[in-house]
Enzyme design. Structure first.
Site, mmCIF file in Angstrom:
data_model
loop_
_atom_site.group_PDB
_atom_site.id
_atom_site.type_symbol
_atom_site.label_atom_id
_atom_site.label_comp_id
_atom_site.label_asym_id
_atom_site.label_seq_id
_atom_site.Cartn_x
_atom_site.Cartn_y
_atom_site.Cartn_z
ATOM 1 N N THR A 157 56.554 53.127 40.234
ATOM 2 C CA THR A 157 55.856 52.581 39.088
ATOM 3 C C THR A 157 55.783 53.725 38.099
ATOM 4 O OG1 THR A 157 54.483 51.196 40.535
ATOM 5 C CG2 THR A 157 53.680 51.503 38.320
ATOM 6 N N ARG A 185 55.828 37.209 43.390
ATOM 7 C CA ARG A 185 54.817 38.200 43.774
ATOM 8 C C ARG A 185 54.248 38.878 42.539
ATOM 9 N NH1 ARG A 185 55.076 43.877 43.938
ATOM 10 N NH2 ARG A 185 53.510 44.834 45.317
ATOM 11 N N VAL A 186 52.936 39.077 42.524
ATOM 12 C CA VAL A 186 52.260 39.766 41.420
ATOM 13 C C VAL A 186 51.857 41.152 41.895
ATOM 14 C CG1 VAL A 186 50.278 39.759 39.870
ATOM 15 C CG2 VAL A 186 51.442 37.611 40.417
ATOM 16 N N SER A 187 52.308 42.170 41.193
ATOM 17 C CA SER A 187 51.956 43.540 41.544
ATOM 18 C C SER A 187 50.623 43.921 40.923
ATOM 19 C CB SER A 187 53.036 44.497 41.044
ATOM 20 O OG SER A 187 52.933 44.643 39.639
ATOM 21 N N ASP A 188 50.149 45.105 41.256
ATOM 22 C CA ASP A 188 48.896 45.601 40.660
ATOM 23 C C ASP A 188 49.074 46.031 39.215
ATOM 24 O OD1 ASP A 188 48.974 48.975 40.640
ATOM 25 O OD2 ASP A 188 50.434 47.959 41.896
ATOM 26 N N THR A 206 49.884 53.958 41.000
ATOM 27 C CA THR A 206 51.185 53.676 41.585
ATOM 28 C C THR A 206 51.012 53.600 43.098
ATOM 29 O OG1 THR A 206 53.503 54.390 41.743
ATOM 30 C CG2 THR A 206 51.830 56.124 41.755
ATOM 31 N N GLY A 207 51.973 52.999 43.775
ATOM 32 C CA GLY A 207 51.875 52.867 45.223
ATOM 33 C C GLY A 207 52.165 51.446 45.658
ATOM 34 N N GLY A 209 51.257 47.792 45.783
ATOM 35 C CA GLY A 209 50.413 46.957 44.940
ATOM 36 C C GLY A 209 49.322 46.232 45.694
#
Length: 282
Positions: A157, A185-188, A206-207, A209
């Protein structure tokens, strides 16, 4: 108020990459943060966050924009968000396809009543506002997809947090996803869990989600700073709360007091910062 800027480019793993790539990332992050610091001298924190993340999206060393990961159905979908600590406005796009700079679409949405769009709605909005067709796939990402190199996914990210000379803070985050994920899929990165700012602090994550969303990480750290903790204290406490499920995350942050901090739960996030001098991960 002294202006400051810090950026990240996701995680770097010695097992997945090599010293040549590490050096390239150090050089790229150093160059981008210096350009962003210079830009910040005559622009707002909000404008600078978009500027920095756009440069990161345009660099194929990072998993955002150009060179993003390919999802399980063979397509690339981008997510990005932007938050202005001064106005408390948040805007983002989720799983938008075929655009060059998702963060710039999020910037446009800051002026709309409906400020978070997904999928086809996000793409239609981008096209209506002058964002032309762009394929962010690179040969390297196609090879990874075809070979199903699962070890290379989930670590990328990009983000920026900036403090301008008037004391305003903004945070921006962009991602190309984790690779091979289920479409939809929805990431953070397009949520307040992964990207949040107010007039006291700003955080970009980052990382993994799902771990970041479970922790509500960005908004939790900013809330703790607002309630009186230092940025380091708030970050350390919040990262302690990741340990029960071995949460995988990294953050960059700045406060209105001028504190600048970065940390991660696993080795190790790549980052660069600039206030009076340049600092880059080693």
């Amino acid at each position: 108020m002294d202006s400051k800027v810090i950026i990240h480019g996701g995680f770097f793993s010695e097992s997945l990459t090599n010293q040549e790539i590490k050096a390239a990332k150090q050089q790229a992050l150093g160059d981008i943060v210096k350009q962003s610091y210079e830009y910040l001298q005559t622009h707002t924190a909000l404008e600078t966050s978009v500027f920095a993340v756009s440069l990161l999206e345009d660099c194929d060393l990072f998993n955002a924009g150009l060179g993003s990961q390919i999802q399980s159905d063979g397509k690339i979908r981008l997510s990005a968000s932007l938050m202005d600590g001064k106005s408390q406005k948040f805007a983002g796009v989720i799983n938008v396809e075929d655009v060059k700079n998702a963060i710039q679409v999020a910037e446009k949405l800051m002026f709309e009543e409906d400020r978070v769009l997904s999928d086809n709605g996000a793409l239609e909005y981008a096209r209506q506002n002058g964002f032309g067709y762009f394929n962010p796939e690179t040969p390297q990402r196609r090879r990874e997809y075809e070979q199903k190199l699962n070890a290379s996914i989930g670590l990328g990210t990009v983000g920026c947090v900036a403090l301008d000379i008037e004391g305003n803070i903004a945070a921006a985050t962009s991602t190309g996803g984790k690779g091979f994920e289920i479409p939809g899929r929805v990431s953070d990165s397009a949520t307040v869990a992964g990207n949040f700012a107010n007039n006291m602090a700003g955080i970009s994550c980052t990382g993994v989600g799902e771990d970041i969303v479970s922790a509500g990480l960005s908004v939790k750290i900013v809330t703790r700073v607002t309630d009186g903790m230092s940025l380091e204290e708030a970050s350390r406490k919040s990262f302690e709360e990741l340990k029960p499920y071995n949460g995988f995350a990294g953050i960059i942050g700045i406060t209105s007091r001028g504190e600048m901090y970065h940390t991660d739960s696993h080795p190790y996030m790549v980052w660069a910062s600039y206030d009076t001098e340049l600092s880059v991960f080693s």
